[in-house]
Design a protein around this motif. Sequence first.
Motif, PDB file in Angstrom:
ATOM      1  N   ILE A   1      -4.910  -7.436 -73.247  1.00  0.00           N
ATOM      2  CA  ILE A   1      -4.495  -8.834 -73.551  1.00  0.00           C
ATOM      3  C   ILE A   1      -3.156  -8.894 -72.651  1.00  0.00           C
ATOM      4  O   ILE A   1      -2.350 -10.080 -72.055  1.00  0.00           O
ATOM      5  N   LEU A   2      -2.582  -7.976 -73.426  1.00  0.00           N
ATOM      6  CA  LEU A   2      -0.851  -8.240 -72.087  1.00  0.00           C
ATOM      7  C   LEU A   2      -1.035  -6.991 -70.817  1.00  0.00           C
ATOM      8  O   LEU A   2      -0.160  -8.782 -69.962  1.00  0.00           O
ATOM      9  N   GLY A   3      -1.922  -7.409 -70.299  1.00  0.00           N
ATOM     10  CA  GLY A   3      -1.523  -6.810 -69.230  1.00  0.00           C
ATOM     11  C   GLY A   3      -2.134  -7.918 -68.203  1.00  0.00           C
ATOM     12  O   GLY A   3      -1.585  -8.491 -67.603  1.00  0.00           O
ATOM     13  N   TYR A   4      -3.103  -8.390 -68.626  1.00  0.00           N
ATOM     14  CA  TYR A   4      -3.585  -9.839 -67.878  1.00  0.00           C
ATOM     15  C   TYR A   4      -3.017 -10.877 -68.262  1.00  0.00           C
ATOM     16  O   TYR A   4      -2.186 -11.277 -66.800  1.00  0.00           O
ATOM     17  N   LEU A   5      -1.604 -11.156 -69.462  1.00  0.00           N
ATOM     18  CA  LEU A   5      -0.800 -11.982 -69.494  1.00  0.00           C
ATOM     19  C   LEU A   5      -0.233 -11.508 -68.537  1.00  0.00           C
ATOM     20  O   LEU A   5       0.796 -12.221 -67.889  1.00  0.00           O
ATOM     21  N   PHE A   6       1.016 -10.507 -68.184  1.00  0.00           N
ATOM     22  CA  PHE A   6       1.481 -10.574 -67.255  1.00  0.00           C
ATOM     23  C   PHE A   6       1.680 -10.564 -65.715  1.00  0.00           C
ATOM     24  O   PHE A   6       2.073 -11.431 -65.143  1.00  0.00           O
TER      25      PHE A   6
END
Length: 228
Positions: free
Chosen positions: A76-81
């Motif tokens: 989730i955090l990776g795709y957010l970035f």
Amino acid sequence: SLISMFGKLGFHDWDQHLFYEGAARETILRYGQFPLWSPWQCGGTVLLANPQSSFLALHFPLTLLFEPSLAMQLAILGYLFIGLLGMWFLCRELKFSTLACYISSVLVMFSGQYAIRMAVGHTNWYHLAWIPWVVFFFLKAKGQTQYLFASSFFLSLTFLGGGVYPFVFSLLILLLFAIFDAFEEHSLRSIIYFFGLLVLFALFSAVKLVPMLAVASEMLPVHTPVAE
């Protein structure tokens, strides 16, 4: 705290999408096989040809390294970035001001659309993050045709990763842009680029697209002639 939530199961559709990840992980790590088939669902069913299967997604190496629940929450955090960065580049390409670029990026990736989907386990919405990249490189292709390969590649990542809805939305955005641009420029170039994008997408995504279409064709109703 947010950190204490990592690795725990969510609610609503988390179990479904964790199953897709876990089935592929088990097939690869325990049996050393490519995940064509899942024997743990409905007595056995397709996995590669399932439109929502996600083991060809960019984040799947995390699932091989960690437990699926933790890996998918880290994703989730990776795709957010990725989405924030993509929206920034897209807005710069559209000649937005610096402030407008920041605001647009925040509005897209910190919107309820992404947050709510993640909360209820709609992990096929990870791939909302690829839409700005698909559009960005499609716009760049107007000046340099080779960027069409990049646009189709990111569109393929959306599809291969199980992002059914972001994939459809990407196509709709590009089609509408191509149509309006054709009217504005009095040229069919953008429409030709759109169909060229589809051809390249089919080549990049063939490993999943072909078996998915084959399975879908077998599910079509068969009409037998009625004897008179």
